[in-house]
Motif scaffolding. Structure first.
Motif: not given
Length: 147
Positions: A20-34, A46-58
């Motif tokens: 199936x097709x999934x919509x995903x929200x991503x942030x950070x350096x794919x492949x370089x970071x865990x 995904x929007x429930x995690x918007x603050x955590x996505x940015x904090x994790x990628x930072x």
């Protein structure tokens, strides 16, 4: 409230995983970071995690929050058997593989926590850690969890 900078750093994309097709929200350096996968609860996205996505990628992680099967911008199969824990767990693993990861951390809330525990049970070689919010692991029951 998220800042405009936070919103700009989150990328929305669609990927094909587990048929199936999934919509995903991503942030950070794919492949370089865990990889940290953030699994939402009901009836969220995904929007429930918007603050955590940015904090994790930072902080040096590649963060990915998919809309789970049947939610938001992800496909919504019509048959109920398409929503069993085995299928949805495989969605998570195949999303990680699509992104180029064999191993990842899981953070889940509500239904996402329940799912995170099952992904770890079904694919222990893929999961480095489970962080579960609102749904603790209940341990071994009188019959198998997957029966």
């Amino acid at each position: 409230m998220s800042s405009n900078k936070d919103k700009e750093s989150i990328q929305l994309q669609t990927i094909k995983a587990n048929g199936i097709t999934h919509r995903v929200a991503t942030s950070g350096n794919c492949g370089d970071n865990p990889l940290v996968l953030l699994l939402h609860g009901w009836p969220e996205s995904w929007y429930s995690w918007r603050h955590q996505i940015s904090a994790l990628s930072s902080n040096g992680y590649y963060a990915c929050a998919p809309d789970m099967r049947g939610y938001g911008g992800t496909d919504k199969p019509l048959e109920t058997h398409e929503y069993n824990v085995h299928k949805v767990s495989l969605d998570v693993v195949q999303i990680a593989k699509f992104l180029g990861y064999d191993r990842f951390a899981l953070i889940g809330h509500d239904f996402g926590a329940y799912l995170a525990w099952h992904v770890a049970l079904l694919f222990p070689q893929s999961v480095s850690v489970v962080i579960a919010l609102s749904v603790p692991y209940v341990g071994r029951g009188k019959c198998g969890v997957l029966t």
